[in-house]
Design an enzyme around this catalytic site. Structure first.
Site, PDB file in Angstrom:
ATOM      1  N   ASP A   1      12.953  32.420  30.836  1.00 35.37           N
ATOM      2  CA  ASP A   1      12.762  31.372  31.845  1.00 35.37           C
ATOM      3  C   ASP A   1      11.560  31.752  32.719  1.00 35.37           C
ATOM      4  O   ASP A   1      11.502  32.865  33.253  1.00 35.37           O
ATOM      5  CB  ASP A   1      14.038  31.259  32.692  1.00 35.37           C
ATOM      6  CG  ASP A   1      14.000  30.111  33.674  1.00 35.37           C
ATOM      7  OD1 ASP A   1      14.763  29.144  33.483  1.00 35.37           O
ATOM      8  OD2 ASP A   1      13.231  30.190  34.655  1.00 35.37           O
TER       9      ASP A   1
ATOM     10  N   ASN B   1       4.281  23.852  39.871  1.00 38.35           N
ATOM     11  CA  ASN B   1       4.124  22.390  39.945  1.00 38.35           C
ATOM     12  C   ASN B   1       3.715  21.951  41.347  1.00 38.35           C
ATOM     13  O   ASN B   1       2.823  21.117  41.515  1.00 38.35           O
ATOM     14  CB  ASN B   1       5.447  21.704  39.595  1.00 38.35           C
ATOM     15  CG  ASN B   1       5.678  21.612  38.104  1.00 38.35           C
ATOM     16  OD1 ASN B   1       4.736  21.560  37.319  1.00 38.35           O
ATOM     17  ND2 ASN B   1       6.939  21.598  37.703  1.00 38.35           N
TER      18      ASN B   1
ATOM     19  N   ASP C   1       2.460  21.705  32.975  1.00 43.21           N
ATOM     20  CA  ASP C   1       2.602  21.451  31.524  1.00 43.21           C
ATOM     21  C   ASP C   1       1.724  22.415  30.722  1.00 43.21           C
ATOM     22  O   ASP C   1       2.129  22.936  29.684  1.00 43.21           O
ATOM     23  CB  ASP C   1       2.189  20.013  31.178  1.00 43.21           C
ATOM     24  CG  ASP C   1       3.224  18.987  31.632  1.00 43.21           C
ATOM     25  OD1 ASP C   1       4.308  19.387  32.072  1.00 43.21           O
ATOM     26  OD2 ASP C   1       2.917  17.777  31.539  1.00 43.21           O
TER      27      ASP C   1
ATOM     28  N   GLU D   1      11.544  24.733  31.502  1.00 42.96           N
ATOM     29  CA  GLU D   1      10.677  25.912  31.473  1.00 42.96           C
ATOM     30  C   GLU D   1      11.437  27.104  30.906  1.00 42.96           C
ATOM     31  O   GLU D   1      11.230  28.233  31.307  1.00 42.96           O
ATOM     32  CB  GLU D   1      10.093  26.219  32.870  1.00 42.96           C
ATOM     33  CG  GLU D   1      10.820  25.611  34.034  1.00 42.96           C
ATOM     34  CD  GLU D   1      12.184  26.228  34.284  1.00 42.96           C
ATOM     35  OE1 GLU D   1      13.168  25.707  33.734  1.00 42.96           O
ATOM     36  OE2 GLU D   1      12.274  27.221  35.034  1.00 42.96           O
TER      37      GLU D   1
HETATM   38  N1  LIG Z   1       5.222  20.572  34.672  1.00 37.45           N
HETATM   39  C1  LIG Z   1       6.449  20.595  34.166  1.00 37.45           C
HETATM   40  N2  LIG Z   1       7.464  20.991  34.956  1.00 37.45           N
HETATM   41  C2  LIG Z   1       8.704  21.039  34.421  1.00 37.45           C
HETATM   42  C3  LIG Z   1       8.963  20.671  33.091  1.00 37.45           C
HETATM   43  N3  LIG Z   1      10.300  20.820  32.868  1.00 37.45           N
HETATM   44  C4  LIG Z   1      10.831  21.274  34.025  1.00 37.45           C
HETATM   45  N4  LIG Z   1       9.897  21.407  34.968  1.00 37.45           N
HETATM   46  C5  LIG Z   1      10.041  21.864  36.360  1.00 37.45           C
HETATM   47  O1  LIG Z   1      10.462  23.214  36.357  1.00 37.45           O
HETATM   48  C6  LIG Z   1      11.028  23.478  37.643  1.00 37.45           C
HETATM   49  C7  LIG Z   1      12.180  24.432  37.490  1.00 37.45           C
HETATM   50  O2  LIG Z   1      12.557  24.777  38.778  1.00 37.45           O
HETATM   51  P1  LIG Z   1      13.843  25.621  39.115  1.00 37.45           P
HETATM   52  O3  LIG Z   1      14.900  25.427  38.054  1.00 37.45           O
HETATM   53  O4  LIG Z   1      14.192  25.313  40.535  1.00 37.45           O
HETATM   54  O5  LIG Z   1      13.432  27.091  38.960  1.00 37.45           O
HETATM   55  P2  LIG Z   1      12.148  27.909  39.380  1.00 37.45           P
HETATM   56  O6  LIG Z   1      11.339  27.281  40.457  1.00 37.45           O
HETATM   57  O7  LIG Z   1      11.422  28.226  38.092  1.00 37.45           O
HETATM   58  O8  LIG Z   1      12.794  29.212  39.979  1.00 37.45           O
HETATM   59  P3  LIG Z   1      13.545  30.396  39.236  1.00 37.45           P
HETATM   60  O9  LIG Z   1      13.949  29.911  37.848  1.00 37.45           O
HETATM   61  O10 LIG Z   1      14.742  30.684  40.097  1.00 37.45           O
HETATM   62  O11 LIG Z   1      12.591  31.541  39.185  1.00 37.45           O
HETATM   63  C8  LIG Z   1      11.426  22.140  38.248  1.00 37.45           C
HETATM   64  O12 LIG Z   1      10.587  21.882  39.349  1.00 37.45           O
HETATM   65  C9  LIG Z   1      11.142  21.140  37.116  1.00 37.45           C
HETATM   66  O13 LIG Z   1      10.667  19.914  37.608  1.00 37.45           O
HETATM   67  C10 LIG Z   1       7.868  20.242  32.285  1.00 37.45           C
HETATM   68  O14 LIG Z   1       8.001  19.910  31.109  1.00 37.45           O
HETATM   69  N5  LIG Z   1       6.639  20.218  32.875  1.00 37.45           N
END
Ligand SMILES: Nc1nc2c(ncn2[C@@H]2O[C@H](COP(=O)(O)OP(=O)(O)OP(=O)(O)O)[C@@H](O)[C@H]2O)c(=O)[nH]1
Length: 148
Positions: A27, A35, A44, A70
């Site tokens: 992850d 983002n 992306d 992600e």
């Molecule tokens: N650009 C983009 N963002 C994505 C995609 N899929 C998921 N996300 C974003 O990934 C982010 C995941 O955030 P969180 O699950 O809060 O986790 P994090 O900020 O990575 O924090 P931790 O996992 O705790 O380290 C969210 O803001 C989603 O909108 C994608 O295909 N493209």
């Protein structure tokens, strides 16, 4: 949790031939910040870059599967020790990559090897628990699941 055809095949081989079966859930850390700071398109691109870095470390038989936004799942037909070594290589490859705009990104990883009589869902659940502990331990690290 979702099953994938590859997971199912690997599970059948495990049951039929005793082939070891481990999974790695990776992850990207603090991806929401990527983002928020750089925009969704840059996010992306980073996901694609990380997917490429992971794919380059894998043998053809150990595919990486996009596992949620992600997150990536790697199915490894080997022991948890081998899977831990691979997971660390994935972590290190991503840690040493710098996106020209976003800079460094890191991965947290959870690793689990299937236990006798365990279902794929239970295996993935333990890997997810290990990933959760990796996040709680400060991220950018690999943790092996309870039971292995
Ligand atoms: N650009 C983009 N963002 C994505 C995609 N899929 C998921 N996300 C974003 O990934 C982010 C995941 O955030 P969180 O699950 O809060 O986790 P994090 O900020 O990575 O924090 P931790 O996992 O705790 O380290 C969210 O803001 C989603 O909108 C994608 O295909 N493209």
């Amino acid at each position: 949790m979702r099953r994938t055809p590859h997971c199912r095949r690997a599970h059948q081989e495990h049951l039929g031939k005793g082939t070891p079966l481990s999974v790695i859930i990776c992850d990207i850390d603090h991806f929401k910040q990527v983002n928020d700071r750089h925009g969704h398109l840059s996010g992306d691109r980073v996901i694609q870059e990380v997917a490429g870095l992971i794919a380059r470390q894998l043998r053809a038989g150990d595919p990486a599967i996009r596992w949620g936004g992600e997150e990536f799942l790697v199915v490894v037909q080997a022991s948890s020790g081998v899977a831990m070594g691979l997971a660390e290589r994935l972590r290190s490859a991503v840690e040493h990559f710098h996106d020209p705009e976003v800079g460094q990104v890191t991965l947290s990883l959870g690793v689990a090897e299937i236990l006798s009589g365990e279902s794929i869902e239970q295996l993935l659940g333990r890997a997810d628990g290990a990933l959760y502990r990796a996040k709680r331990s400060g991220r950018n690290c690999t943790i092996s699941a309870a039971g292995n």
